[in-house]
Design a protein around this motif. Structure first.
Motif, PDB file in Angstrom:
ATOM      1  N   ASP A 134      -7.163  -2.819  -4.737  1.00  0.00           N
ATOM      2  CA  ASP A 134      -7.016  -2.303  -3.370  1.00  0.00           C
ATOM      3  C   ASP A 134      -5.646  -2.615  -2.789  1.00  0.00           C
ATOM      4  O   ASP A 134      -5.078  -1.813  -2.041  1.00  0.00           O
ATOM      5  N   ALA A 135      -5.106  -3.774  -3.134  1.00  0.00           N
ATOM      6  CA  ALA A 135      -3.825  -4.197  -2.562  1.00  0.00           C
ATOM      7  C   ALA A 135      -2.662  -3.320  -3.020  1.00  0.00           C
ATOM      8  O   ALA A 135      -1.600  -3.327  -2.396  1.00  0.00           O
ATOM      9  N   SER A 136      -2.842  -2.562  -4.116  1.00  0.00           N
ATOM     10  CA  SER A 136      -1.742  -1.762  -4.673  1.00  0.00           C
ATOM     11  C   SER A 136      -1.816  -0.287  -4.305  1.00  0.00           C
ATOM     12  O   SER A 136      -0.821   0.424  -4.425  1.00  0.00           O
ATOM     13  N   VAL A 137      -2.973   0.182  -3.868  1.00  0.00           N
ATOM     14  CA  VAL A 137      -3.172   1.627  -3.789  1.00  0.00           C
ATOM     15  C   VAL A 137      -2.265   2.290  -2.752  1.00  0.00           C
ATOM     16  O   VAL A 137      -1.719   3.373  -2.994  1.00  0.00           O
ATOM     17  N   GLU A 138      -2.056   1.664  -1.592  1.00  0.00           N
ATOM     18  CA  GLU A 138      -1.190   2.284  -0.582  1.00  0.00           C
ATOM     19  C   GLU A 138       0.256   2.384  -1.097  1.00  0.00           C
ATOM     20  O   GLU A 138       0.913   3.421  -0.939  1.00  0.00           O
ATOM     21  N   ARG A 139       0.720   1.311  -1.704  1.00  0.00           N
ATOM     22  CA  ARG A 139       2.087   1.325  -2.251  1.00  0.00           C
ATOM     23  C   ARG A 139       2.226   2.399  -3.324  1.00  0.00           C
ATOM     24  O   ARG A 139       3.217   3.133  -3.353  1.00  0.00           O
ATOM     25  N   TYR A 140       1.244   2.514  -4.191  1.00  0.00           N
ATOM     26  CA  TYR A 140       1.328   3.503  -5.268  1.00  0.00           C
ATOM     27  C   TYR A 140       1.218   4.930  -4.743  1.00  0.00           C
ATOM     28  O   TYR A 140       1.817   5.854  -5.306  1.00  0.00           O
ATOM     29  N   LEU A 141       0.449   5.144  -3.676  1.00  0.00           N
ATOM     30  CA  LEU A 141       0.396   6.472  -3.065  1.00  0.00           C
ATOM     31  C   LEU A 141       1.780   6.891  -2.565  1.00  0.00           C
ATOM     32  O   LEU A 141       2.178   8.055  -2.686  1.00  0.00           O
ATOM     33  N   LYS A 142       2.509   5.943  -2.000  1.00  0.00           N
ATOM     34  CA  LYS A 142       3.854   6.243  -1.502  1.00  0.00           C
ATOM     35  C   LYS A 142       4.836   6.439  -2.652  1.00  0.00           C
ATOM     36  O   LYS A 142       5.734   7.280  -2.574  1.00  0.00           O
ATOM     37  N   LEU A 143       4.674   5.657  -3.728  1.00  0.00           N
ATOM     38  CA  LEU A 143       5.622   5.711  -4.836  1.00  0.00           C
ATOM     39  C   LEU A 143       5.400   6.923  -5.739  1.00  0.00           C
ATOM     40  O   LEU A 143       6.345   7.633  -6.086  1.00  0.00           O
ATOM     41  N   PHE A 144       4.165   7.157  -6.141  1.00  0.00           N
ATOM     42  CA  PHE A 144       3.897   8.092  -7.234  1.00  0.00           C
ATOM     43  C   PHE A 144       3.413   9.466  -6.788  1.00  0.00           C
ATOM     44  O   PHE A 144       3.281  10.361  -7.622  1.00  0.00           O
TER      45      PHE A 144
ATOM     46  N   ARG B 270     -10.389   2.179   4.814  1.00  0.00           N
ATOM     47  CA  ARG B 270     -10.782   0.965   5.531  1.00  0.00           C
ATOM     48  C   ARG B 270     -12.134   1.150   6.229  1.00  0.00           C
ATOM     49  O   ARG B 270     -12.918   0.203   6.344  1.00  0.00           O
ATOM     50  N   GLU B 271     -12.409   2.375   6.686  1.00  0.00           N
ATOM     51  CA  GLU B 271     -13.677   2.649   7.353  1.00  0.00           C
ATOM     52  C   GLU B 271     -14.827   2.751   6.361  1.00  0.00           C
ATOM     53  O   GLU B 271     -15.954   2.338   6.664  1.00  0.00           O
ATOM     54  N   GLU B 272     -14.557   3.347   5.188  1.00  0.00           N
ATOM     55  CA  GLU B 272     -15.600   3.527   4.167  1.00  0.00           C
ATOM     56  C   GLU B 272     -15.052   3.101   2.805  1.00  0.00           C
ATOM     57  O   GLU B 272     -14.796   3.937   1.937  1.00  0.00           O
ATOM     58  N   PRO B 273     -14.891   1.808   2.596  1.00  0.00           N
ATOM     59  CA  PRO B 273     -14.261   1.330   1.357  1.00  0.00           C
ATOM     60  C   PRO B 273     -15.030   1.705   0.102  1.00  0.00           C
ATOM     61  O   PRO B 273     -14.442   1.857  -0.975  1.00  0.00           O
ATOM     62  N   GLY B 274     -16.337   1.856   0.213  1.00  0.00           N
ATOM     63  CA  GLY B 274     -17.130   2.172  -0.969  1.00  0.00           C
ATOM     64  C   GLY B 274     -16.832   3.531  -1.570  1.00  0.00           C
ATOM     65  O   GLY B 274     -17.054   3.740  -2.772  1.00  0.00           O
ATOM     66  N   LYS B 275     -16.330   4.453  -0.774  1.00  0.00           N
ATOM     67  CA  LYS B 275     -16.015   5.795  -1.287  1.00  0.00           C
ATOM     68  C   LYS B 275     -14.706   5.830  -2.069  1.00  0.00           C
ATOM     69  O   LYS B 275     -14.472   6.779  -2.820  1.00  0.00           O
ATOM     70  N   ARG B 276     -13.857   4.845  -1.868  1.00  0.00           N
ATOM     71  CA  ARG B 276     -12.591   4.709  -2.608  1.00  0.00           C
ATOM     72  C   ARG B 276     -11.773   6.009  -2.570  1.00  0.00           C
ATOM     73  O   ARG B 276     -11.237   6.472  -3.573  1.00  0.00           O
ATOM     74  N   LEU B 277     -11.687   6.606  -1.396  1.00  0.00           N
ATOM     75  CA  LEU B 277     -11.010   7.903  -1.256  1.00  0.00           C
ATOM     76  C   LEU B 277      -9.532   7.816  -1.613  1.00  0.00           C
ATOM     77  O   LEU B 277      -8.974   8.735  -2.217  1.00  0.00           O
ATOM     78  N   ALA B 278      -8.888   6.723  -1.224  1.00  0.00           N
ATOM     79  CA  ALA B 278      -7.459   6.575  -1.518  1.00  0.00           C
ATOM     80  C   ALA B 278      -7.225   6.437  -3.011  1.00  0.00           C
ATOM     81  O   ALA B 278      -6.278   7.022  -3.558  1.00  0.00           O
TER      82      ALA B 278
END
Length: 480
Positions: free
Chosen positions: A314-324, A340-348
């Protein structure tokens, strides 16, 4: 599309993910400079910095004023390079390619330079020992494979991710062997070698670290920085290239090119570095590290690439969305808020995996990854039926693939024995009776059960046989 891409590519430097890891006096934190520079504000460099794609620049004051003004004055040419030391690029090479794609999307021309010559010398940067020598035939084959991969990625970006409102720059894939193959060693040293100073070359971090090692450094590796410097000079003279993009471990090589060009022609050129991509444990994601995720389908399938990014912490996904990815930063922020609202869906995570898979393997590669995901993790028979032979073999890469004639009266036990999935004799019969055999995600506990079309044999003529938890066999049934 691939053919048209070949004739309209930009240049990339020959060293995969070139990253500048510099001394304090040469380092430049781009963010602080770009925020203060009005020409850069809201420009390409500012945007790349906001996404975290740019790490440092050289010369030190380039990002503050001169380079932003140059980029705003008209279309420029940038390059990054890759040495074909393997038959596929890996995830560690992807970020420099993404950087080139951003340059191209902003209307600049890019060059991808394959090191058909320098791959036989070997770049010592970041290496603790000299790499195994490659034959000319191996380098040539690797070069062809990397060329196809780069062209595919650029084509996928243009098809699925480009902003149609802007005019894109050109892309050219080059091989540096083309300007070295007719040079003799004496001629090259006489023209280029005289401009390099031993003290400066010896001071490079890549050289110092190797000289202190037990194995030392060969003359071939020591001269690598000379060849990379000449590459930049050649591209500057022939293509007007003024920007080199690379990884932080390439600072010494990049500096050599800048100094050589300044001495020979007085041209002002620039270097930009991208961050080093690491695993969750901090290890470099490159083939040398032994954990490579490749960009060629025959080495890492679209499903495996998709799962690699889906499983990022989880700690890497935002950074990787911006990078890749090429998603607008506002959309990235919306995705993270939804997560953050629905972490179980893992939308990011799912969006990250989808975007990278489409970039590397196209829309069909992404669809293949989804089919494989549903077949493996959701026990979807429909997904199995929609899969091709190749997809099944990619998904169950270690599973034996069998082609069998479908004879009348074939039973479950017959199928198991013909592919050697169970022991011979009563023990194998008992395993089936005990429910240890599954066909197409369904437990099969009757050894004498006749194989039924659409149940045991899917409409695509395939059966996925599993014994126990992990022993898979793929059967392709051939009609009589």
């Amino acid at each position: 599309m691939a053919a048209s891409m070949a004739s309209s590519c930009c240049h990339l430097s020959r060293h995969g993910a070139c990253i500048l890891r510099g001394r304090t006096s040469l380092r430049l934190v781009l963010g602080s400079k770009l925020h203060c520079s009005s020409p850069a504000h809201n420009g390409l460099l500012y945007s790349l910095n906001k996404r975290g794609i740019l790490k440092e620049s050289f010369p030190e004051d380039a990002a503050q004023d001169r380079l932003p003004r140059l980029l705003q004055s008209g279309a420029q040419t940038a390059y990054c390079g890759f040495d074909p030391t393997a038959d596929s690029l890996h995830v560690g090479n992807l970020l420099p390619i993404v950087g080139l794609l951003h340059f191209r999307s902003a209307g600049h021309h890019v060059l991808a330079v394959l090191g058909g010559a320098t791959a036989r010398i070997g770049d010592p940067s970041g290496k603790t020992s000299e790499r195994e020598p490659l034959s000319a035939e191996s380098v040539e084959a690797n070069t062809r494979s990397l060329r196809e991969s780069i062209q595919r990625i650029f084509a996928n970006h243009e098809l699925h991710m480009r902003d149609g409102s802007t005019k894109m720059g050109t892309v050219t894939v080059l091989n540096n062997l083309s300007w070295y193959k007719n040079w003799g060693a004496v001629d090259f040293l006489a023209e280029a070698g005289r401009h390099f100073r031993m003290g400066t070359m010896l001071s490079r971090h890549s050289v110092q670290s190797r000289l202190k090692s037990a194995d030392g450094m060969s003359l071939a590796e020591f001269t690598y920085q000379v060849f990379q410097a000449y590459d930049f000079h050649h591209l500057n003279q022939i293509y007007g290239c003024k920007i080199q993009l690379g990884g932080t471990d390439q600072l010494g090589n990049l500096m050599s090119g800048h100094e050589y060009i300044h001495k020979v022609s007085g041209e002002e050129v620039y270097g930009l570095t991208v961050p080093l991509v690491t695993s969750s444990t901090g290890d470099k994601l490159g083939k040398t590290a032994g954990n490579a995720v490749w960009l060629n389908r025959d080495k890492t399938s679209p499903f495996e690439l998709y799962q690699f990014f889906l499983r990022q912490p989880d700690a890497s996904v935002e950074r990787y969305l911006k990078l890749f990815t090429f998603l607008p930063l506002a959309e990235v922020e919306r995705l993270m808020e939804q997560q953050r609202e629905e972490p179980g869906k893992r939308l990011a995570h799912k969006r990250l995996a989808a975007e990278v898979t489409k970039l590397v393997h196209g829309k069909e590669g992404f669809e293949s990854a989804k089919r494989c995901t549903y077949a493996l993790y959701h026990d979807s028979v429909q997904a199995l039926e929609e899969m091709s032979d190749d997809e099944l073999q990619e998904l169950f890469r270690e599973a034996p693939f069998h082609e069998l004639m479908l004879e009348p009266g074939t039973t479950v036990i017959d199928a198991c024995r013909r592919v050697n999935a169970i022991p011979v004799g009563p023990r194998g019969y008992q395993m089936v009776s005990d429910g240890a055999v599954w066909i197409n995600h369904r437990r099969t506990d009757n050894p004498e059960q006749l194989l039924i079309p659409k149940l045991h044999i899917l409409s695509n003529g395939l059966s996925l046989l599993r014994v126990g938890k992990k022993n898979f066999h793929i059967i392709k049934w051939l009609s009589l």
